[in-house]
Every structure is written in C-alpha cells, then in structure tokens.
Design an enzyme around this catalytic site. Sequence first.
Site, short mmCIF file in Angstrom:
data_model
loop_
_atom_site.label_atom_id
_atom_site.label_comp_id
_atom_site.label_asym_id
_atom_site.label_seq_id
_atom_site.Cartn_x
_atom_site.Cartn_y
_atom_site.Cartn_z
N HIS A 116 9.85 -4.07 4.43
CA HIS A 116 10.29 -2.68 4.44
C HIS A 116 10.49 -2.20 5.86
CE1 HIS A 116 5.87 -2.16 4.72
NE2 HIS A 116 5.94 -0.84 4.82
N HIS B 23 0.80 -1.23 0.00
CA HIS B 23 0.00 0.00 0.00
C HIS B 23 0.84 1.29 0.00
CE1 HIS B 23 0.02 -0.36 4.68
NE2 HIS B 23 1.01 0.40 4.29
N GLU C 251 3.30 -5.54 8.85
CA GLU C 251 2.01 -5.34 8.16
C GLU C 251 1.50 -6.64 7.51
OE1 GLU C 251 2.44 -0.60 6.94
OE2 GLU C 251 2.80 -2.11 5.41
N HIS D 165 -2.44 4.52 9.62
CA HIS D 165 -1.09 4.98 10.01
C HIS D 165 -1.20 6.25 10.86
CE1 HIS D 165 -0.58 2.51 6.37
NE2 HIS D 165 0.67 2.31 6.74
C1 DHB Z 1 6.17 3.43 2.79
C2 DHB Z 1 5.56 2.19 2.97
C3 DHB Z 1 4.48 2.05 3.85
O1 DHB Z 1 3.87 0.86 4.11
C4 DHB Z 1 3.98 3.17 4.50
O2 DHB Z 1 2.89 3.01 5.27
C5 DHB Z 1 4.59 4.40 4.33
C6 DHB Z 1 5.68 4.54 3.48
C7 DHB Z 1 7.32 3.60 1.85
O3 DHB Z 1 7.84 2.61 1.30
O4 DHB Z 1 7.72 4.74 1.60
FE FE Z 2 2.30 1.10 5.72
#
Ligand code: DHB
Ligand code: FE
Length: 280
Positions: free
Chosen positions: A193, A12, A240, A59
């Site tokens: 991530h 997302h 997540e 978030h």
């Molecule tokens: C990014 C990824 C995420 O899941 C998020 O909530 C905010 C930023 C990113 O890769 O920049």
């Molecule tokens: Fe996220």
Amino acid sequence: MAKITASVYTSHVPAIGAAIDLGRTHEPYWQPLFDGYKLSKQWMLDDAPDVIVLVYNDHANAFSLDIIPTFAIGTAAEFHIADEGWGPRPVPKVIGHPELASHIAHSVIQDDFDLTIVNKLDVDHGLTVPLSLMCGQPEAWPCRVIPFAVNVVQYPVPSGRRCYSLGHALRKAVESFDADLRVQIWGTGGMSHQLQGPRAGLINRAWDQRFMDLLLDDPAALAQMPHIDYVREAGSEGIELVMWLIARGAMSDRPPTVLHRFYHVPASNTAVGHLILENN
Ligand code: DHB
Ligand code: FE
C-alpha cells in the site's frame, strides 16, 4: 520455561477498526475481509496464549519527530488506547507483562539489539486493529500483550535482515524466561500500500503472494531484500512488512505448520495479508 507456540501476521488498516467499532462488518464491502478472520478468531478462543509479543508500528501517535526509536519495547503494566484524532477506539486497554518484557529487554540488549525501553505508551491502530481482527470485541483482551514498536515511518528504517536477526534474539529471550508461559509473536502491518504521492493506491498482488511464499519457505533469503525493493514493489507503506520478519525469525528452525493463509484486496488503500503459523 516459556515457549513460542505460534506466530501471526496481519495488516492493520485503521478503517478495519472503524468498521468493527461502527458495526459495519456485515456490509458487502467488509464481509469478505472479516470472513477471512473467522478461523483465526475461533483459533484464538480455542487456543489463547498467555502472552502476545505484538510487533507493530506507531503512526506518529505515541512517538513523534521529537524522538524516533528504531525498536522499542513496552514494559508497563498497562497501555492506554491512543487518541488518533477522533477519540480513542472503544476497545479494552492493553494489559502488559512487565516481568517478561523486562526479561526480553535484558536478553535482547545483551544480544546487541538496542531496544528503547518505554514505561508509558499509548497504542494506536497498528496494535489495536490486529487485536480486534483476531479477538473480535471482548470485554477484555484474552491475554497479556507486550507492545514491540518498530520505526517504519521516518527514515532511516531498519533492514529486513536486522529484523529477522532480532526475531532470533527474541526467540532466545522468550525461551529463557523461567515461567510456564505460552507466547505468540505477531508481526503486523503491510501488505502492499501507498498512502501518498503520485503512486497512492498502489497494490501489487503478485509481489505480496511471493512475499508470503518466501516468508514461509525461505525467510533467510527474504531477509536479504533491501528496503528499496519494498518501497518500489509494495509502495511507501509496504515497508511495514519488515515487521513480519521479526515474528518469522522468532519461530523455530523447523518448518512451521501453516494453519491459515488469507489475502484480500482492498481494505481501504491496502492489500490485506494474514498468516497463522504454528511452531514445530
Ligand atoms: C491505511 C493503511 C495503513 O497501514 C495505515 O497505517 C493507515 C491507513 C489505509 O489503507 O487506509
Ligand atoms: Fe500503517
């Protein structure tokens, strides 16, 4: 009765939403990512469901440290787009399904999962970016959407095991709703991530692929993985991915048909994973 026809899994990343909103999808950085969703968009046009139960995480936009629901279901008739600091995304508002959402709340709570019922909820990129990836830029979203929020931002977060069992309860809830509805369950967020600290930028391709393999072939085993493994292997925001287990748990016990599988690195700081599974 309502039936679950398919489940969809997708990352997302907010920058994906910005690329769509600013007309930059054909730039060399973005094109390979959006190519991976061409089939998905056609499939949504050909085979649009009546309702999506969209499992996502907020978030710190609708919720804050004031109140942190572990699992929350949106029961409102409509949901507005959250302002995440630079104005709401220019996408349609989300039309809910209060009757089905209330039925799910009733059934799932009686099955011992304590959902927070939310009658007013602004939805952030966790919900709108998956819709944009799957539906493009329509005047209105093609179906009703029930937001189902999971806390994966502030510890303690729910285990994969609990998410997978919640998926089973969700399946029972949908299949006992007395209306002829075609329902999809979406599990969103991930894949690997990490946005902060010394390991910011972490991506783990091998682990992500293994996660998708297990999600397809042995979700019950995958559900046993402790949260610390997600964080160690997939980064702090990799947690997540427990939300994918809710959607997978909502599928029938028979092996699903894998309609589409896609993986792309990077989009912003994130490894993007995407699956479409049809129920059998
Ligand atoms: C990014 C990824 C995420 O899941 C998020 O909530 C905010 C930023 C990113 O890769 O920049
Ligand atoms: Fe996220």
